[in-house]
Design a protein around this motif. Structure first.
Motif, mmCIF file in Angstrom:
data_model
loop_
_atom_site.group_PDB
_atom_site.id
_atom_site.type_symbol
_atom_site.label_atom_id
_atom_site.label_comp_id
_atom_site.label_asym_id
_atom_site.label_seq_id
_atom_site.Cartn_x
_atom_site.Cartn_y
_atom_site.Cartn_z
ATOM 1 N N PRO A 75 0.816 -1.214 0.000
ATOM 2 C CA PRO A 75 0.000 0.000 0.000
ATOM 3 C C PRO A 75 0.852 1.267 0.000
ATOM 4 C CG PRO A 75 -0.936 -1.608 1.494
ATOM 5 C CD PRO A 75 0.386 -2.160 1.045
ATOM 6 N N SER A 76 0.294 2.329 -0.566
ATOM 7 C CA SER A 76 1.050 3.552 -0.854
ATOM 8 C C SER A 76 1.719 4.164 0.364
ATOM 9 C CB SER A 76 0.121 4.591 -1.495
ATOM 10 O OG SER A 76 -0.458 4.090 -2.683
ATOM 11 N N ASN A 77 1.076 4.074 1.528
ATOM 12 C CA ASN A 77 1.633 4.742 2.698
ATOM 13 C C ASN A 77 2.882 4.062 3.252
ATOM 14 O OD1 ASN A 77 -0.210 2.652 3.405
ATOM 15 N ND2 ASN A 77 -0.208 3.333 5.520
ATOM 16 N N PHE A 78 3.231 2.878 2.728
ATOM 17 C CA PHE A 78 4.448 2.188 3.159
ATOM 18 C C PHE A 78 5.640 2.432 2.227
ATOM 19 C CE2 PHE A 78 1.033 -0.551 4.921
ATOM 20 C CZ PHE A 78 1.376 -0.476 6.266
ATOM 21 N N HIS A 79 5.398 3.000 1.055
ATOM 22 C CA HIS A 79 6.433 3.044 0.022
ATOM 23 C C HIS A 79 7.714 3.733 0.479
ATOM 24 C CE1 HIS A 79 3.388 2.483 -3.534
ATOM 25 N NE2 HIS A 79 3.423 1.461 -2.702
ATOM 26 N N CYS A 80 7.589 4.936 1.008
ATOM 27 C CA CYS A 80 8.784 5.726 1.311
ATOM 28 C C CYS A 80 9.718 5.026 2.291
ATOM 29 C CB CYS A 80 8.381 7.098 1.854
ATOM 30 S SG CYS A 80 7.753 8.197 0.577
ATOM 31 N N GLU A 81 9.181 4.564 3.388
ATOM 32 C CA GLU A 81 10.023 3.920 4.390
ATOM 33 C C GLU A 81 10.632 2.635 3.855
ATOM 34 O OE1 GLU A 81 12.210 3.875 7.664
ATOM 35 O OE2 GLU A 81 10.827 5.486 7.085
ATOM 36 N N GLN A 82 9.846 1.867 3.105
ATOM 37 C CA GLN A 82 10.368 0.609 2.561
ATOM 38 C C GLN A 82 11.447 0.852 1.518
ATOM 39 O OE1 GLN A 82 6.793 -1.468 1.336
ATOM 40 N NE2 GLN A 82 6.561 -2.429 3.350
ATOM 41 N N ILE A 83 11.298 1.895 0.714
ATOM 42 C CA ILE A 83 12.339 2.244 -0.257
ATOM 43 C C ILE A 83 13.641 2.581 0.469
ATOM 44 C CG2 ILE A 83 13.079 3.976 -1.945
ATOM 45 C CD1 ILE A 83 10.063 4.241 -2.715
ATOM 46 N N LYS A 84 13.557 3.437 1.467
ATOM 47 C CA LYS A 84 14.765 3.866 2.185
ATOM 48 C C LYS A 84 15.444 2.692 2.891
ATOM 49 C CE LYS A 84 12.719 7.248 4.437
ATOM 50 N NZ LYS A 84 12.542 8.396 5.362
ATOM 51 N N LEU A 101 2.987 9.926 -0.147
ATOM 52 C CA LEU A 101 1.701 10.597 0.016
ATOM 53 C C LEU A 101 1.859 12.044 0.454
ATOM 54 C CD1 LEU A 101 -0.439 7.801 1.721
ATOM 55 C CD2 LEU A 101 -0.102 8.281 -0.709
ATOM 56 N N TYR A 102 3.071 12.407 0.868
ATOM 57 C CA TYR A 102 3.355 13.771 1.304
ATOM 58 C C TYR A 102 4.656 14.224 0.645
ATOM 59 C CZ TYR A 102 -0.127 12.586 4.808
ATOM 60 O OH TYR A 102 -1.275 12.179 5.416
ATOM 61 N N VAL A 103 4.744 15.528 0.409
ATOM 62 C CA VAL A 103 5.900 16.072 -0.295
ATOM 63 C C VAL A 103 7.185 15.832 0.491
ATOM 64 C CG1 VAL A 103 6.935 18.165 -1.245
ATOM 65 C CG2 VAL A 103 4.462 17.793 -1.449
ATOM 66 N N GLU A 104 7.133 16.055 1.788
ATOM 67 C CA GLU A 104 8.341 15.930 2.614
ATOM 68 C C GLU A 104 8.937 14.535 2.528
ATOM 69 O OE1 GLU A 104 8.170 15.841 7.052
ATOM 70 O OE2 GLU A 104 9.218 17.757 6.845
ATOM 71 N N GLU A 105 8.086 13.499 2.603
ATOM 72 C CA GLU A 105 8.624 12.143 2.553
ATOM 73 C C GLU A 105 9.130 11.792 1.158
ATOM 74 O OE1 GLU A 105 5.579 9.498 3.883
ATOM 75 O OE2 GLU A 105 4.461 9.543 1.998
ATOM 76 N N ALA A 106 8.513 12.346 0.121
ATOM 77 C CA ALA A 106 9.018 12.120 -1.233
ATOM 78 C C ALA A 106 10.408 12.730 -1.399
ATOM 79 C CB ALA A 106 8.049 12.702 -2.254
ATOM 80 N N LEU A 107 10.598 13.906 -0.829
ATOM 81 C CA LEU A 107 11.924 14.540 -0.882
ATOM 82 C C LEU A 107 12.947 13.736 -0.096
ATOM 83 C CD1 LEU A 107 10.806 18.260 -0.494
ATOM 84 C CD2 LEU A 107 11.736 17.194 -2.561
ATOM 85 N N ASP A 108 12.529 13.113 1.003
ATOM 86 C CA ASP A 108 13.426 12.237 1.767
ATOM 87 C C ASP A 108 13.895 11.059 0.910
ATOM 88 O OD1 ASP A 108 13.353 13.750 4.041
ATOM 89 O OD2 ASP A 108 11.849 12.520 5.063
ATOM 90 N N VAL A 109 12.977 10.486 0.140
ATOM 91 C CA VAL A 109 13.343 9.369 -0.729
ATOM 92 C C VAL A 109 14.309 9.834 -1.817
ATOM 93 C CG1 VAL A 109 12.494 7.684 -2.400
ATOM 94 C CG2 VAL A 109 11.243 8.062 -0.286
ATOM 95 N N GLU A 110 14.063 11.019 -2.368
ATOM 96 C CA GLU A 110 14.971 11.548 -3.391
ATOM 97 C C GLU A 110 16.390 11.655 -2.833
ATOM 98 O OE1 GLU A 110 14.995 15.089 -6.694
ATOM 99 O OE2 GLU A 110 14.226 15.578 -4.703
ATOM 100 N N THR A 111 16.509 12.125 -1.605
ATOM 101 C CA THR A 111 17.823 12.224 -0.959
ATOM 102 C C THR A 111 18.451 10.842 -0.802
ATOM 103 O OG1 THR A 111 17.160 14.211 0.250
ATOM 104 C CG2 THR A 111 19.034 12.968 1.129
ATOM 105 N N ALA A 112 17.641 9.860 -0.405
ATOM 106 C CA ALA A 112 18.149 8.497 -0.221
ATOM 107 C C ALA A 112 18.618 7.890 -1.536
ATOM 108 C CB ALA A 112 17.071 7.625 0.414
ATOM 109 N N VAL A 113 17.854 8.099 -2.599
ATOM 110 C CA VAL A 113 18.244 7.557 -3.911
ATOM 111 C C VAL A 113 19.556 8.178 -4.375
ATOM 112 C CG1 VAL A 113 17.611 7.443 -6.356
ATOM 113 C CG2 VAL A 113 15.894 6.962 -4.596
ATOM 114 N N LYS A 114 19.681 9.480 -4.212
ATOM 115 C CA LYS A 114 20.910 10.165 -4.637
ATOM 116 C C LYS A 114 22.118 9.729 -3.816
ATOM 117 C CE LYS A 114 18.725 14.286 -6.587
ATOM 118 N NZ LYS A 114 18.519 15.758 -6.460
ATOM 119 N N ALA A 115 21.873 9.277 -2.587
ATOM 120 C CA ALA A 115 22.964 8.817 -1.726
ATOM 121 C C ALA A 115 23.449 7.422 -2.103
ATOM 122 C CB ALA A 115 22.514 8.827 -0.266
#
Length: 347
Positions: A75-84, A101-115
């Motif tokens: 489910p969508s609300n788990f994506h960010c944490e599971q990706i990181k 589902l929120y901009v802040e967590e999407a930006l957190d994932v972007e930072t994680a991917v770039k890392a």
């Protein structure tokens, strides 16, 4: 050639489709592990497909040293944490939409991917791999319709699925109509127009099922978007389509127009009888985009094997989330929303 060993989390309708593609239809890929909080789903897939590992806890699957990649269809609300989590442990990662589902967590994932630049990350915007949408992109880039300045998208789910969706939405899994459904259309608009959104106004309501009002969501909604180059986007999403699953896209340019999916036909069969002329419609996203789901998954595996990055980037997920969240805020507040502001202010 070495096989990529994949573990998938989420075995719902879409997760099961992805799992089947990974297990049986992708060369040089092995579905090694499955994970779901529903133990019966895990056991069923393991027994039917001879999958060696099954888990009910995501963290337990991540501890499996045999795995190369993680496929997220939860489910969508788990994506960010599971990706990181998966990226931090060295896995290549595919995640279904939305990125967050929120901009802040999407930006957190972007930072994680770039890392983690040496790992493949891919987001499930499967329409970019649908043959018709790919052909439209090629024609736009070739100048066939001139400069595109308006995109109109319909995304309508079958009325027969409303009960199951309400169960999903009440569990706070969807993020609302615009983040759950229109996110694909927002991505297509950015892809076809080559521009980011500037401002949005969204409206909607509950017309057949008042339960949507109770969960502060829309049964059907519409958004008008102005893009940076003054191009126009018109997006309609709904849960109450009587004739089936209807995905339609129109791009108007200075020299012509393209349309994709005007008639949501299941096949080329036409039935003619006393009720009239009938063309059967597709009844869901798994049927309409079967080829696209297979093609995007194959691309993910090939990117890992070829040590290259997919064309869809984490930025695509971030920008689509920003636009989707802006539409959600406009719907909830009745205000015109400046999209750039939404990157910082979410309240």
């Amino acid at each position: 050639m070495k096989k990529v060993k994949v573990g998938i989390v989420g075995l719902g309708r879409l997760g099961r489709k992805h799992a089947g593609n990974l297990a049986f239809r992708i060369p040089h890929c092995e579905l090694t592990a499955v994970c779901s909080v529903v133990e019966e789903e895990v056991q069923e897939v393991m027994d039917a497909w001879n999958i060696p590992y099954g888990y009910t806890k995501y963290e337990d699957m991540l501890a499996n040293p045999e795995l190369d990649a993680i496929f997220i269809a939860s489910p969508s609300n788990f994506h960010c944490e599971q990706i990181k989590q998966a990226l931090s442990l060295g896995f290549h990662v595919f995640s279904e939409k939305p990125l967050g589902l929120y901009v802040e967590e999407a930006l957190d994932v972007e930072t994680a991917v770039k890392a983690h630049p040496d790992q493949v990350f891919m987001l499930g915007f499967m329409r970019r791999y649908d043959r018709s949408y790919m052909a439209a992109k090629e024609k736009i880039e070739a100048g066939i319709i001139g400069k595109p300045f308006l995109i109109r998208c319909y995304g309508l789910d079958p009325a027969s699925k409303m009960d199951s969706f309400l169960t999903f939405a009440r569990a706070n899994y969807s993020g609302g109509l615009f983040l759950d459904m229109s996110i694909h259309d927002f991505d297509l608009a950015r892809w076809y127009l080559g521009e980011e959104a500037k401002e949005v106004w969204a409206i909607g309501g509950s017309y057949a099922r008042p339960e949507f009002d109770e969960i502060e969501d829309a049964e059907t909604g519409a958004a008008m978007v102005r893009f940076e180059n003054n191009a126009i986007g018109i997006f309609v999403a709904g849960r109450n389509c009587a004739h089936g699953y209807h995905i339609e896209t129109e791009i108007i340019g200075t020299k012509g127009t393209l349309r994709i999916g005007t008639v949501p036909e299941r096949n080329q069969v036409v039935i003619m009888k006393d009720e009239g002329v009938i063309q059967e419609c597709v009844d869901g996203f798994l049927e309409r985009f079967e080829q696209a789901y297979l093609s995007e998954t194959e691309e993910f595996i090939n990117c890992i094997l070829d040590k290259r990055k997919p064309a869809i980037t984490v930025k695509d997920g971030v920008q689509s989330t920003i636009l989707g969240y802006s539409c959600k805020k406009s719907f909830e507040t009745g205000r015109l929303i400046q999209v750039k502001t939404e990157k910082i202010i979410q309240g």
